[in-house]
Design a protein around this motif. Structure first.
Motif, PDB file in Angstrom:
ATOM      1  N   GLU A 154      25.622 -40.203  47.385  1.00  0.00           N
ATOM      2  CA  GLU A 154      26.147 -39.609  48.614  1.00  0.00           C
ATOM      3  C   GLU A 154      26.579 -40.646  49.654  1.00  0.00           C
ATOM      4  OE1 GLU A 154      23.939 -35.274  48.316  1.00  0.00           O
ATOM      5  OE2 GLU A 154      23.168 -36.745  49.744  1.00  0.00           O
ATOM      6  N   ILE A 155      26.253 -41.896  49.476  1.00  0.00           N
ATOM      7  CA  ILE A 155      26.742 -42.925  50.410  1.00  0.00           C
ATOM      8  C   ILE A 155      27.810 -43.808  49.768  1.00  0.00           C
ATOM      9  CG2 ILE A 155      24.533 -43.023  51.653  1.00  0.00           C
ATOM     10  CD1 ILE A 155      24.113 -45.804  50.271  1.00  0.00           C
ATOM     11  N   ALA A 156      28.022 -43.656  48.456  1.00  0.00           N
ATOM     12  CA  ALA A 156      28.894 -44.595  47.731  1.00  0.00           C
ATOM     13  C   ALA A 156      30.346 -44.131  47.730  1.00  0.00           C
ATOM     14  CB  ALA A 156      28.406 -44.736  46.290  1.00  0.00           C
ATOM     15  N   VAL A 187      16.884 -47.914  55.961  1.00  0.00           N
ATOM     16  CA  VAL A 187      18.080 -47.220  55.469  1.00  0.00           C
ATOM     17  C   VAL A 187      18.316 -45.955  56.296  1.00  0.00           C
ATOM     18  CG1 VAL A 187      17.673 -48.109  53.138  1.00  0.00           C
ATOM     19  CG2 VAL A 187      16.889 -45.814  53.727  1.00  0.00           C
ATOM     20  N   PRO A 188      19.590 -45.549  56.462  1.00  0.00           N
ATOM     21  CA  PRO A 188      19.885 -44.326  57.214  1.00  0.00           C
ATOM     22  C   PRO A 188      19.706 -43.084  56.353  1.00  0.00           C
ATOM     23  CG  PRO A 188      21.925 -45.284  56.436  1.00  0.00           C
ATOM     24  CD  PRO A 188      20.819 -46.221  56.002  1.00  0.00           C
ATOM     25  N   ARG A 189      19.791 -41.939  56.973  1.00  0.00           N
ATOM     26  CA  ARG A 189      19.770 -40.692  56.222  1.00  0.00           C
ATOM     27  C   ARG A 189      21.151 -40.451  55.590  1.00  0.00           C
ATOM     28  NH1 ARG A 189      16.915 -36.066  59.773  1.00  0.00           N
ATOM     29  NH2 ARG A 189      18.361 -36.747  61.415  1.00  0.00           N
ATOM     30  N   SER A 190      21.163 -39.698  54.491  1.00  0.00           N
ATOM     31  CA  SER A 190      22.405 -39.439  53.763  1.00  0.00           C
ATOM     32  C   SER A 190      23.379 -38.645  54.618  1.00  0.00           C
ATOM     33  CB  SER A 190      22.104 -38.650  52.479  1.00  0.00           C
ATOM     34  OG  SER A 190      23.271 -38.012  52.000  1.00  0.00           O
ATOM     35  N   PRO A 191      24.630 -39.120  54.753  1.00  0.00           N
ATOM     36  CA  PRO A 191      25.599 -38.385  55.575  1.00  0.00           C
ATOM     37  C   PRO A 191      25.929 -37.005  55.016  1.00  0.00           C
ATOM     38  CG  PRO A 191      26.678 -40.174  54.384  1.00  0.00           C
ATOM     39  CD  PRO A 191      25.203 -40.358  54.206  1.00  0.00           C
ATOM     40  N   ARG A 192      25.992 -36.875  53.703  1.00  0.00           N
ATOM     41  CA  ARG A 192      26.308 -35.566  53.126  1.00  0.00           C
ATOM     42  C   ARG A 192      25.161 -34.580  53.343  1.00  0.00           C
ATOM     43  NH1 ARG A 192      29.757 -38.818  50.176  1.00  0.00           N
ATOM     44  NH2 ARG A 192      31.769 -37.827  49.707  1.00  0.00           N
ATOM     45  N   LYS A 219      26.410 -53.580  53.754  1.00  0.00           N
ATOM     46  CA  LYS A 219      25.500 -52.511  54.158  1.00  0.00           C
ATOM     47  C   LYS A 219      25.241 -51.535  53.012  1.00  0.00           C
ATOM     48  CE  LYS A 219      24.465 -52.977  58.616  1.00  0.00           C
ATOM     49  NZ  LYS A 219      23.074 -52.998  59.119  1.00  0.00           N
ATOM     50  N   VAL A 220      26.328 -51.105  52.365  1.00  0.00           N
ATOM     51  CA  VAL A 220      26.193 -50.109  51.303  1.00  0.00           C
ATOM     52  C   VAL A 220      25.356 -50.655  50.151  1.00  0.00           C
ATOM     53  CG1 VAL A 220      27.436 -48.721  49.599  1.00  0.00           C
ATOM     54  CG2 VAL A 220      28.335 -48.952  51.917  1.00  0.00           C
TER      55      VAL A 220
END
Length: 442
Positions: free
Chosen positions: A123-125, A185-190, A5-6
């Motif tokens: 921010e996703i890594a 893709v999703p929105r950035s969690p941070r 996913k990432v």
């Protein structure tokens, strides 16, 4: 960690880098055609090329604003639309003014993508793989450059060498693909936590990335931020952020005073100045693209293993040797054979494994969550201001002073970069973003 996913999200967002690279390099194959067709002088052709760079500066300066206000994903969709409009406008341009405007719009997309795409991936890594994942943006960038060079060569080889509209219009296809893929893709969690206050959605994304660390990651992000408000510029340029600001400015400055964009934008012209015919110049430009891709892949492999600073040491020494050799060849007139292309291939390889692999990773790592958008904009804007200065004036400087002195100046600047790496640059390999924030902020 859900690696599939990432990596899928990162590669999708990194397609903005592909459009960045394609848009940057495709103009190199049409400069001479447009110059002859519209009877343009060196100043006019330089400013037409620089129009994209002026847009890039503005896109870089303000790219962090919508990224903070509306989110990384929404901003990336807007960037895709800018690339699409630019490609259509460039293909349909009827004069140099219309072409310059279209290139300016594309430049806005390039500048903003250089801020927002690395931000999102950072921010996703997970920290362990952050270098490789963000470097995927640079990998797509150099693939875009290679495809642009090859596309120009293929169009010329197919007998459509004067069809610059076709060369520029090909960008429409990847721009549409980028827009379609972004919706997956999703929105950035941070961003969701620190700017939007959407804790539940952020937790869902963190659980997809790594369910075992989601709770701890959430706690760390929340602990590092005391406000959801965007930090004002007056608060940004204070002692608290002095170190990351200094590092970002110098790193981006050195990236451009290496002369990398002068080579990318004007590779066929430099090869012709070295005595190659036009078809050979275009083919040699493809060689630059291939070397760029190969050494960027090597940089991606090494960045989370050898570290950022070691790659910068390798790149700095390679810069100094290759730029010095190109300068010497032009000074002495020793331009026989492929000596200039070979040394420029070494230069491109040095850039790809050093600055090319590291810059977007480093700029997106060194600022804390609450100022990451502003910090990335600062570094990217510095990068593109100097790219505009060098790219817009290289034809004039080359015709006035010759290539020898210019490449000698680039080599001297890279000695200064080597000193920066040795005495100032921090190592960020494998360090959590929130821990880096604690280390670098005053």
């Amino acid at each position: 960690m859900n690696s599939a996913k990432v990596w899928t999200w990162s590669i999708t967002v990194a397609l903005g880098g592909f459009l960045f690279g394609f848009d940057t390099a495709v103009i190199s194959g049409v400069n001479g055609i447009i110059k002859a067709e519209w009877a343009l002088g060196d100043v006019a052709i330089g400013q037409m090329v620089a129009a994209a760079l002026y847009g890039t500066v503005i896109g870089a300066i303000f790219g962090g604003v919508p990224a903070d206000k509306f989110g990384r994903k929404a901003s990336l969709i807007g960037i895709g639309l800018l690339f699409l409009v630019s490609a259509i406008g460039s293909a349909l341009a009827t004069d140099v003014v219309m072409l310059s405007i279209a290139r300016f719009i594309g430049g806005l997309g390039v500048g903003a993508s250089s801020v927002v795409a690395p931000l999102y991936i950072t921010e996703i890594a997970p920290a362990k793989y952050r270098g490789q994942l963000v470097a995927a943006f640079q990998f797509n960038l150099v693939v875009g450059i290679l495809v642009a060079y090859f596309s120009n060569y293929a169009v010329d080889a197919a007998g459509f060498g004067d069809n610059w509209r076709l060369m520029l219009g090909i960008e429409i296809m990847p721009a549409v693909l980028f827009l379609v893929m972004l919706f997956r893709v999703p929105r950035s969690p941070r961003w969701l936590i620190t700017k939007a206050g959407e804790r539940e959605e952020a937790m869902d994304v963190l659980r997809i990335i790594n369910p075992g660390t989601a709770e701890a990651e959430m706690a760390s992000i929340e602990a590092s931020n005391t406000t959801k408000e965007t930090v004002a510029l007056s608060s940004f340029f204070t002692k608290k952020y002095r170190k990351p600001i200094l590092y970002a400015f110098l790193f981006a400055l050195f990236n451009q005073i290496s002369g990398i964009n002068a080579v990318i934008y004007y590779a066929p012209d430099i090869f012709e100045a070295a005595g190659l015919e036009r078809s050979s110049s275009l083919l040699s430009s493809v060689g630059i693209g291939v070397v760029n891709v190969v050494f960027t892949m090597l940089g991606m492999f090494l960045i989370d293993r050898a570290g950022r600073r070691n790659l910068m040491y390798i790149g700095s020494f390679g810069y100094i040797i290759s730029l010095g050799a190109v300068s010497w060849a032009f000074f002495t007139g020793n331009l026989t054979g492929a000596i200039v292309p070979i040394w420029l291939f070494v230069f491109i390889g040095s850039h790809a494994i050093g600055q090319g692999a590291v810059i977007w990773v480093f700029l997106s790592e060194i600022f804390g969550n609450e100022v990451r958008g502003l910090g990335a904009s600062l570094g990217s804007a510095t990068h593109w201001v100097f790219a505009a200065i060098i790219g817009g004036n290289f034809p004039i400087l080359a015709s006035t002073f010759g290539e020898g002195p210019i490449f000698a100046l680039f080599a001297a600047c890279m000695v200064l970069q080597l000193l920066f790496v040795h005495f100032l640059m921090p190592e960020t390999k494998g360090v959590d973003l929130e821990e880096l924030q604690r280390r670098l902020e005053g």
